[in-house]
Scaffold this active site. Sequence first.
Site, PDB file in Angstrom:
ATOM      1  N   ARG A 164      -1.746  30.096   9.961  1.00 42.45           N
ATOM      2  CA  ARG A 164      -1.799  28.936  10.843  1.00 42.45           C
ATOM      3  C   ARG A 164      -1.168  27.768  10.094  1.00 42.45           C
ATOM      4  O   ARG A 164      -1.249  27.688   8.875  1.00 42.45           O
ATOM      5  CB  ARG A 164      -3.234  28.597  11.217  1.00 42.45           C
ATOM      6  CG  ARG A 164      -3.991  29.734  11.902  1.00 42.45           C
ATOM      7  CD  ARG A 164      -5.451  29.375  12.117  1.00 42.45           C
ATOM      8  NE  ARG A 164      -6.183  30.461  12.763  1.00 42.45           N
ATOM      9  CZ  ARG A 164      -6.828  31.418  12.132  1.00 42.45           C
ATOM     10  NH1 ARG A 164      -6.827  31.444  10.797  1.00 42.45           N
ATOM     11  NH2 ARG A 164      -7.473  32.366  12.787  1.00 42.45           N
ATOM     12  N   LYS A 188     -10.262  29.687   9.161  1.00 40.06           N
ATOM     13  CA  LYS A 188     -11.306  29.097   9.994  1.00 40.06           C
ATOM     14  C   LYS A 188     -12.682  29.453   9.454  1.00 40.06           C
ATOM     15  O   LYS A 188     -12.930  30.566   9.011  1.00 40.06           O
ATOM     16  CB  LYS A 188     -11.180  29.606  11.431  1.00 40.06           C
ATOM     17  CG  LYS A 188     -10.006  28.998  12.195  1.00 40.06           C
ATOM     18  CD  LYS A 188     -10.038  29.445  13.650  1.00 40.06           C
ATOM     19  CE  LYS A 188      -8.952  28.758  14.458  1.00 40.06           C
ATOM     20  NZ  LYS A 188      -9.001  29.150  15.892  1.00 40.06           N
ATOM     21  N   HIS A 267       2.858  28.269  16.042  1.00 39.99           N
ATOM     22  CA  HIS A 267       2.108  29.423  16.531  1.00 39.99           C
ATOM     23  C   HIS A 267       3.029  30.538  17.005  1.00 39.99           C
ATOM     24  O   HIS A 267       2.673  31.724  16.927  1.00 39.99           O
ATOM     25  CB  HIS A 267       1.157  28.991  17.654  1.00 39.99           C
ATOM     26  CG  HIS A 267      -0.220  29.547  17.493  1.00 39.99           C
ATOM     27  ND1 HIS A 267      -1.023  29.273  16.397  1.00 39.99           N
ATOM     28  CD2 HIS A 267      -0.946  30.398  18.269  1.00 39.99           C
ATOM     29  CE1 HIS A 267      -2.180  29.913  16.516  1.00 39.99           C
ATOM     30  NE2 HIS A 267      -2.145  30.609  17.637  1.00 39.99           N
ATOM     31  N   ARG A 270       3.757  32.559  14.100  1.00 41.50           N
ATOM     32  CA  ARG A 270       2.607  33.420  13.809  1.00 41.50           C
ATOM     33  C   ARG A 270       2.639  34.638  14.730  1.00 41.50           C
ATOM     34  O   ARG A 270       2.378  35.765  14.290  1.00 41.50           O
ATOM     35  CB  ARG A 270       1.331  32.597  14.007  1.00 41.50           C
ATOM     36  CG  ARG A 270       0.010  33.322  13.750  1.00 41.50           C
ATOM     37  CD  ARG A 270      -1.100  32.284  13.722  1.00 41.50           C
ATOM     38  NE  ARG A 270      -2.414  32.820  13.944  1.00 41.50           N
ATOM     39  CZ  ARG A 270      -3.213  33.314  13.014  1.00 41.50           C
ATOM     40  NH1 ARG A 270      -2.797  33.376  11.771  1.00 41.50           N
ATOM     41  NH2 ARG A 270      -4.426  33.753  13.295  1.00 41.50           N
ATOM     42  N   HIS A 293      -8.310  37.091  12.207  1.00 42.45           N
ATOM     43  CA  HIS A 293      -9.032  37.135  13.472  1.00 42.45           C
ATOM     44  C   HIS A 293     -10.424  37.722  13.242  1.00 42.45           C
ATOM     45  O   HIS A 293     -10.558  38.773  12.622  1.00 42.45           O
ATOM     46  CB  HIS A 293      -8.298  37.997  14.494  1.00 42.45           C
ATOM     47  CG  HIS A 293      -7.084  37.343  15.060  1.00 42.45           C
ATOM     48  ND1 HIS A 293      -6.075  38.060  15.702  1.00 42.45           N
ATOM     49  CD2 HIS A 293      -6.686  36.041  15.096  1.00 42.45           C
ATOM     50  CE1 HIS A 293      -5.129  37.219  16.098  1.00 42.45           C
ATOM     51  NE2 HIS A 293      -5.473  36.005  15.736  1.00 42.45           N
ATOM     52  N   TYR A 302      -1.315  41.336  21.221  1.00 42.73           N
ATOM     53  CA  TYR A 302       0.043  41.635  20.769  1.00 42.73           C
ATOM     54  C   TYR A 302       0.509  43.016  21.208  1.00 42.73           C
ATOM     55  O   TYR A 302       1.716  43.266  21.291  1.00 42.73           O
ATOM     56  CB  TYR A 302       0.135  41.506  19.247  1.00 42.73           C
ATOM     57  CG  TYR A 302      -0.107  40.104  18.781  1.00 42.73           C
ATOM     58  CD1 TYR A 302       0.870  39.119  18.935  1.00 42.73           C
ATOM     59  CD2 TYR A 302      -1.321  39.729  18.216  1.00 42.73           C
ATOM     60  CE1 TYR A 302       0.646  37.816  18.540  1.00 42.73           C
ATOM     61  CE2 TYR A 302      -1.554  38.431  17.816  1.00 42.73           C
ATOM     62  CZ  TYR A 302      -0.574  37.480  17.980  1.00 42.73           C
ATOM     63  OH  TYR A 302      -0.808  36.190  17.596  1.00 42.73           O
TER      64      TYR A 302
END
Length: 324
Positions: A164, A188, A267, A270, A293, A302
């Site tokens: 990110r 995160k 993004h 990414r 994730h 994806y």
Amino acid sequence: MSPAPEPPPAAAQSWPDHRWVETFLESQAAEAGAARNTVLSYGRDLADFLSFAGHSGLRLATLTRDDVEAYLVRCTAEGLAKSTRARRLASIRQLFRFAYEEGWRADNPALRIRGPGTSTWLPKTLSVSEVGQLLEAAGRTGRGEADRIRNRCLMELLYATGMRVSELVSLPVAAARGDPAMLLIRGKGSKERMVPLSPPARAALSAWLALRDAAEEAARVKLRQPPSRFLFPSRAKEGFMPRQVFNVLLRTITLAAGLDPARVTPHVLRHAFATHLLQGGADLRAIQMLLGHADLSTTEIYTHVVDDHLRELVLRHHPLARGA
């Protein structure tokens, strides 16, 4: 001086509503380990909900499911996107879930409200050749050699790792020492993950690190300025390159590459990282770990992109598909 103890749950019902929200956000940041951007998003959503409640003469301690639904109706009337309405409902649910668990309320009035859902969305991506154009353009974009080397490093790292942009610009310089084959990334919720570096990314990182260290040493000697702890130092308050500055830089690089800036965002790079790995045969769970994730279902989006790619190949090259 130690902080004052929290009042018993019953006393919370007499708090002003903004204190409920402030306490909830503090808990998310401290105990739940939510990322800063997540807490800020909760704060924005709940500020709008509080504004609605205040104008309607409602209190968080006593409002009902009908009141929450009335707020969502107003959001719809304002023309807010489904994704925005779904996110706001999720924020309200989390607030009242916290209030219920703390004993401030006997129920969660938002619990059984059905959300608006979200539109089917597939991530935009770039081809391998388009990414190559961006990387090449980054190496010739900038006011001087240092800028060009830094820009190439930024782009190589972003594409090679799928980071990110917030993770990229805030990388500590310690993570780049010793010509690492892998980078330790803090994502995160302060969760850490290891991501391998490609040879071009390692070369770009080494070139930038040499220039960066020389500039930092000159600043220390001439200005008595303490060295930065970040790989991409800045005079900004945070001490590293702001995301907004990177976004402007990416637009400049995109134009230099001859691509449409509307198609290229951090993004999207990414997404390109993940999509190109899948097209090359990488395992979905490995990509989940590389992207950071928490849930595999987030990564599975994806597969739709790759399915479309494979379908196109079949229709274009299979003899029985011709003329279909």
